[in-house]
Scaffold this active site. Structure first.
Site, PDB file in Angstrom:
ATOM      1  N   ALA A  85       0.842  -1.193   0.000  1.00 49.74           N
ATOM      2  CA  ALA A  85       0.000   0.000   0.000  1.00 49.74           C
ATOM      3  C   ALA A  85       0.876   1.241   0.000  1.00 49.74           C
ATOM      4  O   ALA A  85       2.043   1.202   0.404  1.00 49.74           O
ATOM      5  CB  ALA A  85      -0.910   0.006   1.225  1.00 49.74           C
ATOM      6  N   ASP A  86       0.300   2.315  -0.459  1.00 47.47           N
ATOM      7  CA  ASP A  86       0.956   3.613  -0.380  1.00 47.47           C
ATOM      8  C   ASP A  86      -0.116   4.647  -0.081  1.00 47.47           C
ATOM      9  O   ASP A  86      -1.220   4.580  -0.624  1.00 47.47           O
ATOM     10  CB  ASP A  86       1.672   3.965  -1.687  1.00 47.47           C
ATOM     11  CG  ASP A  86       2.498   5.223  -1.531  1.00 47.47           C
ATOM     12  OD1 ASP A  86       3.419   5.225  -0.686  1.00 47.47           O
ATOM     13  OD2 ASP A  86       2.226   6.220  -2.228  1.00 47.47           O
ATOM     14  N   THR A  87       0.220   5.579   0.801  1.00 45.98           N
ATOM     15  CA  THR A  87      -0.731   6.600   1.221  1.00 45.98           C
ATOM     16  C   THR A  87      -0.123   7.982   1.025  1.00 45.98           C
ATOM     17  O   THR A  87       1.051   8.188   1.327  1.00 45.98           O
ATOM     18  CB  THR A  87      -1.111   6.404   2.703  1.00 45.98           C
ATOM     19  OG1 THR A  87      -1.725   5.126   2.861  1.00 45.98           O
ATOM     20  CG2 THR A  87      -2.064   7.473   3.184  1.00 45.98           C
ATOM     21  N   GLY A 122      -3.476   3.707  -1.985  1.00 41.65           N
ATOM     22  CA  GLY A 122      -3.505   2.717  -3.060  1.00 41.65           C
ATOM     23  C   GLY A 122      -3.088   1.377  -2.493  1.00 41.65           C
ATOM     24  O   GLY A 122      -2.122   1.296  -1.739  1.00 41.65           O
TER      25      GLY A 122
END
Length: 160
Positions: A85-87, A122
């Site tokens: 994930a990436d935030t 994401g």
């Protein structure tokens, strides 16, 4: 939702491409047993080269997943499933990355104070034969905080 396939997932080597204890806890709370392998992907993608913040966070998450999958496979520990994930936090169509120092943290928190911002996360779930990507978006109203509160928060090290 996972109940019908939980018995299958319990037999899988599931790897979280992150060192985040919060993300691990979220996965464990839904009944998944995961191991952690923080990605070594250098997060240097240019957000301006993407059509949307969603595309940007999904691609960053994908690159994290691919790096972990490749590294573990080359070591003979190929995972069955890798989750990454990436935030990002956005204000006025600008991405706020992780602050590099206390001054940057102060500036960012001051800009967030008393305002609404948007958080994009994401997520990529990759198995041997399938890759699923999606983005969650949250509108966040950040309460008003004064200078002393900002400095106190920065002193905890959490913003870094």
């Amino acid at each position: 939702m996972l109940h019908p396939i939980k018995y299958i997932l319990k037999q899988k080597n599931i790897v979280l491409a992150s060192g985040s204890p919060r993300r691990k806890e979220l996965l464990e709370n839904i009944g998944l047993k995961v191991s952690i392998c923080p990605s070594l992907f250098e997060e240097n993608l240019d957000p301006k080269s993407f059509d949307s913040f969603s595309d940007f966070v999904e691609e960053t998450a994908l690159q994290k997943v691919l790096e972990v999958e490749q590294r573990l496979s080359s070591q003979g520990h190929g995972p069955d499933i890798v989750i990454g994930a990436d935030t990002v936090v956005t204000v006025d169509d600008e991405i706020f990355g992780k602050p590099g120092n206390k001054d940057e943290a102060f500036t960012m928190l001051s800009r967030l104070s008393g305002r609404q911002h948007i958080v994009y996360t994401g997520v990529v779930i990759k198995s041997v034969d399938k890759t699923i990507k999606f983005t969650e978006k949250a509108n966040v109203l950040f309460g008003s905080i004064d200078e002393d509160q900002i400095k106190g928060y920065i002193a905890t090290g959490e913003p870094m």
